[in-house]
Motif scaffolding. Sequence first.
Motif: not given
Length: 157
Positions: A40-45, A99-108
């Motif tokens: 998630a970190q790489e993707c959001c960056d 795009y936030d890595p901490a929230e990208i998998h939360n709540r769809g």
Amino acid sequence: MLLGETFLFSLTLIDCGGILFLLVYYIITLSDLECDYLNAQECCDKLNYWLLPKYTAHSIITILLLLHGQLILFLLNLPMFIWLTFEYFTVPRGNLGAYDPAEIHNRGQLRKHLRDVMIYVGYYLVFFFIYLYCFILALLKGDPLQRSADDQIVTEI
């Protein structure tokens, strides 16, 4: 007018094509995140890095259309300009970007981002062909043969 109509539509065509390539990159990156090829970190960056260029490119299109008096195209581009401005400047407090890595998998959020990118692709694809049509019309308006009379039609070259 700052630029000729042909040059204006060639710039908007190139700009819109660049945004389309960028959106394909967004789709690939988000799909890699969905399949766990990226964390998630790489993707959001990667995605947050390209937010400002996407916003700037669309702003250039909108401003050029306004300056050249293409009011219908300007009004059609204005809602996307407003939405991109809203998206860019209303990042929640504490997030690293849209795009936030901490929230990208939360709540769809991942599905929402993929849906938004697909809507952007559809929008820019339609406008790419509109700009292409306007570009061809602008080329045909010019007189490439330098005819002596306006009513004279050249049927043979």
